[in-house]
Design a protein around this motif. Structure first.
Motif, PDB file in Angstrom:
ATOM      1  N   VAL A  57       0.847  -1.205   0.000  1.00 20.03           N
ATOM      2  CA  VAL A  57       0.000   0.000   0.000  1.00 20.03           C
ATOM      3  C   VAL A  57       0.875   1.246   0.000  1.00 20.03           C
ATOM      4  CG1 VAL A  57      -1.902   1.236   1.140  1.00 20.03           C
ATOM      5  CG2 VAL A  57      -1.602  -1.203   1.553  1.00 20.03           C
ATOM      6  N   ILE A  58       0.514   2.185  -0.868  1.00 19.61           N
ATOM      7  CA  ILE A  58       1.108   3.527  -0.810  1.00 19.61           C
ATOM      8  C   ILE A  58       0.016   4.422  -0.233  1.00 19.61           C
ATOM      9  CG2 ILE A  58       2.012   5.476  -2.144  1.00 19.61           C
ATOM     10  CD1 ILE A  58       2.740   3.339  -4.347  1.00 19.61           C
ATOM     11  N   GLY A  59       0.299   5.050   0.894  1.00 19.33           N
ATOM     12  CA  GLY A  59      -0.721   5.869   1.552  1.00 19.33           C
ATOM     13  C   GLY A  59      -0.332   7.340   1.522  1.00 19.33           C
ATOM     14  N   VAL A  60      -1.283   8.169   1.117  1.00 19.32           N
ATOM     15  CA  VAL A  60      -1.034   9.614   1.037  1.00 19.32           C
ATOM     16  C   VAL A  60      -1.955  10.323   2.017  1.00 19.32           C
ATOM     17  CG1 VAL A  60      -1.195  11.643  -0.473  1.00 19.32           C
ATOM     18  CG2 VAL A  60      -0.397   9.450  -1.401  1.00 19.32           C
ATOM     19  N   ASP A  61      -1.403  11.277   2.754  1.00 16.14           N
ATOM     20  CA  ASP A  61      -2.233  12.063   3.666  1.00 16.14           C
ATOM     21  C   ASP A  61      -1.573  13.420   3.884  1.00 16.14           C
ATOM     22  OD1 ASP A  61      -4.688  11.090   5.693  1.00 16.14           O
ATOM     23  OD2 ASP A  61      -3.628  12.893   6.372  1.00 16.14           O
ATOM     24  N   SER A  62      -2.409  14.418   4.171  1.00 19.12           N
ATOM     25  CA  SER A  62      -1.877  15.774   4.381  1.00 19.12           C
ATOM     26  C   SER A  62      -1.556  16.048   5.848  1.00 19.12           C
ATOM     27  CB  SER A  62      -2.888  16.809   3.868  1.00 19.12           C
ATOM     28  OG  SER A  62      -4.138  16.596   4.480  1.00 19.12           O
ATOM     29  N   SER A  63      -1.814  15.087   6.734  1.00 21.12           N
ATOM     30  CA  SER A  63      -1.548  15.302   8.159  1.00 21.12           C
ATOM     31  C   SER A  63      -0.319  14.511   8.609  1.00 21.12           C
ATOM     32  CB  SER A  63      -2.764  14.865   8.993  1.00 21.12           C
ATOM     33  OG  SER A  63      -2.383  14.663  10.335  1.00 21.12           O
ATOM     34  N   PRO A  64       0.767  15.221   8.935  1.00 21.33           N
ATOM     35  CA  PRO A  64       1.965  14.513   9.412  1.00 21.33           C
ATOM     36  C   PRO A  64       1.673  13.685  10.661  1.00 21.33           C
ATOM     37  CG  PRO A  64       2.457  16.841   9.011  1.00 21.33           C
ATOM     38  CD  PRO A  64       0.974  16.681   8.864  1.00 21.33           C
ATOM     39  N   GLU A  65       0.794  14.177  11.523  1.00 24.06           N
ATOM     40  CA  GLU A  65       0.530  13.461  12.773  1.00 24.06           C
ATOM     41  C   GLU A  65      -0.250  12.169  12.524  1.00 24.06           C
ATOM     42  OE1 GLU A  65       1.843  14.235  15.640  1.00 24.06           O
ATOM     43  OE2 GLU A  65       2.777  16.039  14.815  1.00 24.06           O
ATOM     44  N   MET A  66      -1.201  12.210  11.594  1.00 19.13           N
ATOM     45  CA  MET A  66      -1.930  10.978  11.247  1.00 19.13           C
ATOM     46  C   MET A  66      -0.936   9.972  10.642  1.00 19.13           C
ATOM     47  SD  MET A  66      -5.226  11.280  12.046  1.00 19.13           S
ATOM     48  CE  MET A  66      -6.432  10.485  10.981  1.00 19.13           C
ATOM     49  N   LEU A  67      -0.040  10.466   9.797  1.00 13.08           N
ATOM     50  CA  LEU A  67       0.941   9.559   9.180  1.00 13.08           C
ATOM     51  C   LEU A  67       1.871   8.952  10.234  1.00 13.08           C
ATOM     52  CD1 LEU A  67       1.891  11.461   5.889  1.00 13.08           C
ATOM     53  CD2 LEU A  67       0.487   9.399   6.122  1.00 13.08           C
ATOM     54  N   ALA A  68       2.191   9.738  11.265  1.00 10.20           N
ATOM     55  CA  ALA A  68       3.064   9.206  12.325  1.00 10.20           C
ATOM     56  C   ALA A  68       2.374   8.046  13.037  1.00 10.20           C
ATOM     57  CB  ALA A  68       3.430  10.316  13.308  1.00 10.20           C
ATOM     58  N   VAL A  69       1.064   8.201  13.287  1.00 10.64           N
ATOM     59  CA  VAL A  69       0.311   7.113  13.934  1.00 10.64           C
ATOM     60  C   VAL A  69       0.268   5.894  12.993  1.00 10.64           C
ATOM     61  CG1 VAL A  69      -1.926   6.417  14.898  1.00 10.64           C
ATOM     62  CG2 VAL A  69      -1.067   8.726  15.308  1.00 10.64           C
ATOM     63  N   ALA A  70       0.065   6.152  11.692  1.00 10.62           N
ATOM     64  CA  ALA A  70       0.010   5.049  10.719  1.00 10.62           C
ATOM     65  C   ALA A  70       1.341   4.298  10.668  1.00 10.62           C
ATOM     66  CB  ALA A  70      -0.337   5.596   9.332  1.00 10.62           C
TER      67      ALA A  70
END
Ligand SMILES: C[S@@+](CC[C@H](N)C(=O)[O-])C[C@H]1O[C@@H](n2cnc3c(N)ncnc32)[C@H](O)[C@@H]1O
Length: 234
Positions: A57-70
């Motif tokens: 999976v390649i996951g894209v998101d605009s929230s650095p904090e959400m990505l840190a949790v992911a």
């Protein structure tokens, strides 16, 4: 600060009861063979189970904090090698790869405020697809009962986590506030009717293969939820 940064640490407990879509998206990923791009990947609620099923999976998101949790969730599940997380806007995803499946779960397209922005997002998803590839996403349009039952009320959705929906039927916007431990965030969700989505999806270059009313694949019959399975027109 990005929209979801403030609630990233309690997003998973807040959305704990939302499980009905996970198996659906994992099945879509398995059927595609992968890799899969998830637009607005959030904390990896869907991406991690897809990776656990063996699909990249390649996951894209605009929230650095959400990505840190992911990132932490992928590591905890032992699938960090299959989950590639990238900071960016879903309308201009930093993804040069072409894939057989793009997904955008949990109503995330409704963060696009205008029809133009939604169309931009649809076109961006289409541009990531291999010929014949699919874009699968879900959205909703509220029922009158839902609006009447929840408007303006703080409800304890999970222990210690409160949410308040303020509905503007004229603007077709839901302002959703989430609060826990003194932290509060509000974001807008901008809904459309099924027929408006069908028109946009067509304009975005897709044919609709299926429109479901729930993740158990029942055909859409005017429910709140709409699940679109779209194939790129080549
Ligand atoms: C409701 S959450 C969904 C997260 C995940 N897909 C899930 O199913 O749990 C919405 C996500 O959209 C992200 N988001 C909102 N606007 C975005 C944009 N323009 N580009 C990329 N991500 C965006 C937020 O940061 C948040 O992580």
């Amino acid at each position: 600060m990005a929209l979801y940064d403030e609630i990233a640490r309690f997003y998973d407990p807040w959305s704990r009861s939302v499980t009905e879509d996970v198996g659906f998206y994992v099945d879509q990923a398995l059927a595609s063979g992968g890799p899969v791009v998830e637009l607005a990947v959030g904390t990896g609620r869907i991406a991690v189970p897809i990776a656990e099923a063996g699909i990249e999976v390649i996951g894209v998101d605009s929230s650095p904090e959400m990505l840190a949790v992911a990132r932490a969730a992928a590591t905890a599940a032992g699938v960090e090698g299959l989950v590639d997380l990238r900071l960016g806007d879903l309308r201009e995803p930093p993804v040069p790869e072409r894939v057989p499946l793009v997904i955008c779960p949990f109503r995330s397209l409704l963060h696009m405020e205008t029809e133009d922005q939604k169309l931009q997002a649809l076109r961006a998803a289409g541009a990531l697809l291999e010929p014949g590839g699919r874009f699968v996403f879900d959205v909703f349009a509220p029922s009158r009962e839902d609006i009447e039952e929840t408007h303006g009320l703080w409800l304890e959705r999970e222990p210690g986590i409160f949410e308040r929906a303020v509905w503007d039927e004229g603007a077709r916007t839901l302002s959703l506030s989430v609060r826990s431990d003194g932290t509060e965030a509000t974001f807008g969700l901008h809904w459309l009717s099924a027929s408006e989505w069908l028109r946009l999806v067509d304009e975005g270059g897709f044919e609709v293969e299926a429109l479901y009313g729930w993740f158990d694949l029942r055909p859409y019959a005017g429910e709140e939820d709409m699940i679109f399975v779209c194939r790129r027109r080549d």
